[in-house]
Design a protein around this motif. Structure first.
Motif, PDB file in Angstrom:
ATOM      1  N   SER A   1       0.914  -1.186   0.030  1.00 25.02           N
ATOM      2  CA  SER A   1       0.022   0.058   0.097  1.00 25.02           C
ATOM      3  C   SER A   1       0.795   1.138  -0.037  1.00 25.02           C
ATOM      4  CB  SER A   1      -0.823   0.244   1.141  1.00 25.02           C
ATOM      5  OG  SER A   1      -0.240   0.048   2.583  1.00 25.02           O
ATOM      6  N   MET A   2       2.078   1.124   0.589  1.00 21.74           N
ATOM      7  CA  MET A   2       2.974   2.475   0.563  1.00 21.74           C
ATOM      8  C   MET A   2       3.646   2.567  -0.731  1.00 21.74           C
ATOM      9  SD  MET A   2       2.820   3.791   3.549  1.00 21.74           S
ATOM     10  CE  MET A   2       0.850   3.490   3.637  1.00 21.74           C
ATOM     11  N   LYS A   3       3.920   1.418  -1.328  1.00 24.12           N
ATOM     12  CA  LYS A   3       4.369   1.515  -2.612  1.00 24.12           C
ATOM     13  C   LYS A   3       3.322   2.310  -3.627  1.00 24.12           C
ATOM     14  CE  LYS A   3       8.110  -2.060  -2.646  1.00 24.12           C
ATOM     15  NZ  LYS A   3       9.157  -1.347  -2.681  1.00 24.12           N
TER      16      LYS A   3
ATOM     17  N   LEU B   1       1.209   6.906  -6.626  1.00 25.09           N
ATOM     18  CA  LEU B   1       0.343   7.867  -6.484  1.00 25.09           C
ATOM     19  C   LEU B   1       0.575   9.490  -6.495  1.00 25.09           C
ATOM     20  CD1 LEU B   1      -3.013   8.525  -7.017  1.00 25.09           C
ATOM     21  CD2 LEU B   1      -3.194   8.118  -4.372  1.00 25.09           C
ATOM     22  N   PHE B   2       1.605   9.638  -5.109  1.00 22.78           N
ATOM     23  CA  PHE B   2       1.909  10.792  -5.027  1.00 22.78           C
ATOM     24  C   PHE B   2       2.812  11.403  -5.994  1.00 22.78           C
ATOM     25  CE2 PHE B   2       0.533   9.834  -0.749  1.00 22.78           C
ATOM     26  CZ  PHE B   2      -0.984  10.312  -0.720  1.00 22.78           C
TER      27      PHE B   2
ATOM     28  N   MET C   1      -6.867  12.202 -11.236  1.00 28.02           N
ATOM     29  CA  MET C   1      -7.640  11.157 -11.430  1.00 28.02           C
ATOM     30  C   MET C   1      -8.307  10.468 -10.283  1.00 28.02           C
ATOM     31  SD  MET C   1      -7.223   7.981 -14.153  1.00 28.02           S
ATOM     32  CE  MET C   1      -6.657   9.142 -15.395  1.00 28.02           C
ATOM     33  N   ALA C   2      -7.421  10.192  -9.366  1.00 25.91           N
ATOM     34  CA  ALA C   2      -7.869   9.292  -7.978  1.00 25.91           C
ATOM     35  C   ALA C   2      -8.859  10.296  -7.327  1.00 25.91           C
ATOM     36  CB  ALA C   2      -6.507   8.942  -7.214  1.00 25.91           C
ATOM     37  N   GLY C   3      -8.492  11.388  -7.118  1.00 30.96           N
ATOM     38  CA  GLY C   3      -9.426  12.537  -6.488  1.00 30.96           C
ATOM     39  C   GLY C   3     -10.815  12.455  -7.227  1.00 30.96           C
TER      40      GLY C   3
END
Length: 461
Positions: free
Chosen positions: A397-399, A404-405, A413-415
């Motif tokens: 999940s951190m990767k 993403l960041f 897109m995620a937002g």
């Protein structure tokens, strides 16, 4: 050697969190103590100066620890005390056992000492046929219940008065259903008075030891340490090597900070000074214990944790500790400072504790010796990743979060997807037993537009 189980803080905390009434009561009780601390701190104009001075004194002490320990041993011996050195918990326990056997002791009375809890002294002595009676009221309650303390200053803070009444009815013969604190306290007083009279050796901890004089100080609110060592001929004081201060004048700084930080009092009811045996027919044994402290001293990142004076202020303010209870840490010292100290002993076993933290920084704000606790907890997370101790699910999940960041396009897109999803998804789709994160949380109302979109439209204004 017996392998100890891995401590999983979320799993251990679940029963406490599920008990809604206890959860809220525990939270409020500790916040009340924190509020008292704030009032006392505000009443001392030079409070921040005292904190800085205490931190500087501790830094000096730890930097020159070997010299100050030698000075303390020399001065304590000159006063008539016998000083013992213990490299670890097992050696500490053997030293205490030998002293007791040399005096053919079968019963001891002991005041509150987190060091002896750390070393497992009670169970060790009981396994060797010696009766151990904890004389601090909270400690005696948890001892009768066959529990461990959940707080280093308030060991029975997790227990309601009705439960104390049930425990005393079973073990002390008090009236069934009695829960009046005055009645229960008087019953404990009478019970412990008999134990004091029968005690053959008194054992105490040490709050502060002074290298310059060879003396030490024990702070209590019940006077049990004084009574416990006044009647027996032998007094054993068990002390972690970090409890030293260099000079007698330094002691006043810590005495002013300790009680105010711990319980919101100007000073503890009893601040007892010991300088050698009380008379020629008595004995005073001081056991100096390392048990990993030298290793911690060699750590540039976590050395300041040795400044701790065991006031418990970080626990009283910590939103995680207040809501999960001390036993969820499975450590002698719970809370923020325990989450720093425990991994230094066994990072694999206590790998979940640095994550039992919101990084709000409140623990650092209230620490009387200015330990940067939330910074150290963040540093431990980095250490655990470096030791490959982070669970696979979190590493993945951190990767994914890193990817993403690092991509503005993906982030945007995620937002957009998140805002649209929150508007159309039914409540059961996000709040179900598969999503434990939402057990006690509601998701926010989605905004009409993202900040990025708003900024793009309005930046020229």
């Amino acid at each position: 050697m017996k392998t100890l189980p891995i401590v999983d803080h979320p799993t251990k905390a679940r029963p406490f969190v599920a008990d809604t009434e206890r959860f809220h009561w525990h939270d409020q009780a500790l916040w009340f103590v924190r509020s008292k601390r704030d009032k006392q701190a505000a009443s001392v104009p030079e409070w921040e100066y005292l904190r800085s001075l205490a931190s500087q004194i501790k830094t000096e002490t730890i930097a020159n620890l070997g010299d100050y320990l030698t000075e303390f041993e020399r001065n304590a011996t000159a006063l008539g005390a016998t000083v013992h050195w213990a490299a670890d918990a097992a050696e500490h326990n053997q030293i205490v056992l030998k002293i007791l056997r040399d005096h053919e002791t079968l019963r001891i009375v002991k005041s509150k000492s987190m060091l002896t809890e750390e070393c497992g002294l009670n169970h060790f002595l009981e396994d060797n046929g010696i009766e151990v009676v904890d004389t601090d009221l909270g400690e005696r309650i948890v001892q009768l219940r066959e529990e461990t303390p959940s707080h280093i200053v308030l060991p029975a803070i997790h227990i309601r008065k009705e439960e104390v009444g049930d425990t005393f009815h079973e073990h002390l013969g008090t009236d069934a259903g009695a829960s009046d604190p005055q009645y229960l306290t008087e019953a404990a007083r009478q019970h412990l008075r008999d134990k004091f009279l029968a005690g053959e050796v008194g054992i105490t901890g040490v709050n502060f030891a002074i290298a310059e004089t060879g003396g030490f100080v024990v702070c209590t609110n019940e006077g049990n340490a004084d009574l416990g060592v006044s009647l027996p001929r032998v007094h054993i004081a068990c002390m972690g090597i970090e409890k030293l201060v260099p000079r007698f004048q330094d002691l006043s700084v810590f005495i002013r900070l300790l009680a105010r930080s711990a319980t919101g009092q100007p000073i503890t009811t009893y601040t007892s000074h010991f300088h050698g045996p009380r008379d020629p027919n008595s004995e005073l044994h001081i056991v100096l214990v390392d048990n990993g402290r030298s290793r911690l001293r060699n750590s540039n990142e976590f050395r300041e944790a040795l400044h701790c004076i065991r006031c418990g202020a970080c626990m009283n303010t910590c939103p995680v500790y207040r809501r999960s209870g001390g036993h969820s840490y499975s450590a002698t010292v719970p809370g923020p400072i325990g989450s720093v100290l425990s991994p230094t002993r066994d990072s694999s076993r206590y790998k979940s504790l640095p994550y039992a933290c919101s990084l709000c920084g409140s623990c650092s704000d209230v620490c009387p010796v200015k330990i940067p606790l939330h910074h150290q907890l963040l540093a431990w997370r980095k250490e655990l990743v470096g030791e490959n101790l982070l669970p696979y699910s979190k590493r993945i999940s951190m990767k994914a979060a890193s990817l993403l960041f690092r991509s503005p396009r993906l982030f945007s897109m995620a937002g957009w997807m998140g805002r649209k999803s929150l508007k159309i998804l039914p409540h059961w789709a996000t709040h179900n037993r598969l999503n434990t994160w939402t057990i006690a949380r509601e998701l926010p109302e989605p905004p009409r537009e993202s900040f990025r979109h708003w900024y793009a439209e309005n930046r020229k204004r």
